[in-house]
Each structure stands twice: as C-alpha cells, then as structure tokens.
Design a protein around this motif. Structure first.
Motif, PDB file in Angstrom:
ATOM      1  N   SER A  26      -8.926   4.210  -2.429  1.00  0.00           N
ATOM      2  CA  SER A  26      -7.491   4.005  -2.337  1.00  0.00           C
ATOM      3  C   SER A  26      -6.741   5.015  -3.207  1.00  0.00           C
ATOM      4  CB  SER A  26      -7.147   2.579  -2.757  1.00  0.00           C
ATOM      5  OG  SER A  26      -5.755   2.395  -2.793  1.00  0.00           O
ATOM      6  N   TYR A  29      -7.181   8.431  -1.239  1.00  0.00           N
ATOM      7  CA  TYR A  29      -6.549   8.553   0.069  1.00  0.00           C
ATOM      8  C   TYR A  29      -5.117   8.045   0.114  1.00  0.00           C
ATOM      9  CZ  TYR A  29     -10.930   9.888   2.300  1.00  0.00           C
ATOM     10  OH  TYR A  29     -12.059  10.552   2.664  1.00  0.00           O
ATOM     11  N   ASP A  31      -2.137   4.965   0.380  1.00  0.00           N
ATOM     12  CA  ASP A  31      -1.923   3.756   1.172  1.00  0.00           C
ATOM     13  C   ASP A  31      -1.922   4.100   2.659  1.00  0.00           C
ATOM     14  OD1 ASP A  31      -1.391   1.101   1.779  1.00  0.00           O
ATOM     15  OD2 ASP A  31       0.780   1.390   1.658  1.00  0.00           O
ATOM     16  N   THR A  32      -3.135   4.223   3.210  1.00  0.00           N
ATOM     17  CA  THR A  32      -3.263   4.531   4.637  1.00  0.00           C
ATOM     18  C   THR A  32      -3.702   3.272   5.386  1.00  0.00           C
ATOM     19  OG1 THR A  32      -5.599   5.122   4.489  1.00  0.00           O
ATOM     20  CG2 THR A  32      -3.990   6.889   4.080  1.00  0.00           C
TER      21      THR A  32
END
Length: 97
Positions: A26, A29, A31-32
């Motif tokens: 997290s 990457y 907040d996908t």
C-alpha cells in the motif's frame, strides 16, 4: 495448546504477515483498486477465521495427504514400450478371432 488451536494460531500468524505485507504494498502503490481489494480480502479472511469457532467434536480428520510426486514432462524411452499391447488392438503379432 491443542492441535486445532495450533492450526488456528498458524493461520493467525500467516494473516498477520499477509496484513503487514499488504501494508507495505500500500505504501509502494498508493490507494489503488488492487490495494483496496487486497486489504478487503485480508480483512475478510481474518473475519472468516474468527467466525469458525471451535471444531466440531464429531469431526475426525482424515489422513494427511502424501506429497505429490512430480513427473517430468519428457518423452519416455521408446524401449519401455517394447512388447506392449495397444489398448483395443492387442499384440501386433496376433489377430482377433
């Protein structure tokens, strides 16, 4: 700790490790959608484990499955089939009645 409890404890430890690993992802990457799904999946697994409750005392675990033997994906030596009968045809030197 009984065997059932040690199994649950092992799953709890694995889920804690998974939760930590997803937390690191997290951070990498952001907040996908994929991260949100992973976080949700880990939370659901934890909830499912908590809902299990104690095992049914009437349940008798089956035997532990043996490890599968890996068979290499290579051609067999043709000599292995010498004098073998072909299914449905019989031996090559014999004829049906």
């Amino acid at each position: 700790m009984s065997e059932g409890n040690s199994s649950v404890a092992a799953v709890v430890r694995a889920l804690e490790g998974l939760h930590a690993a997803v937390g690191k992802l997290s951070q990498e990457y952001g907040d996908t959608l994929g991260i949100r799904r992973l976080v949700s999946d880990v939370a659901r697994l934890s909830e499912d484990l908590a809902e299990l409750g104690p095992p049914d005392p009437r349940h008798r675990p089956g035997p532990v499955p043996e490890e599968l033997e890996e068979i290499p994906d290579v051609e067999y030596d043709a000599s292995m089939w010498t004098d073998a009968e072909q299914e449905g045809f019989g031996a090559p030197d014999r004829h049906a009645p």
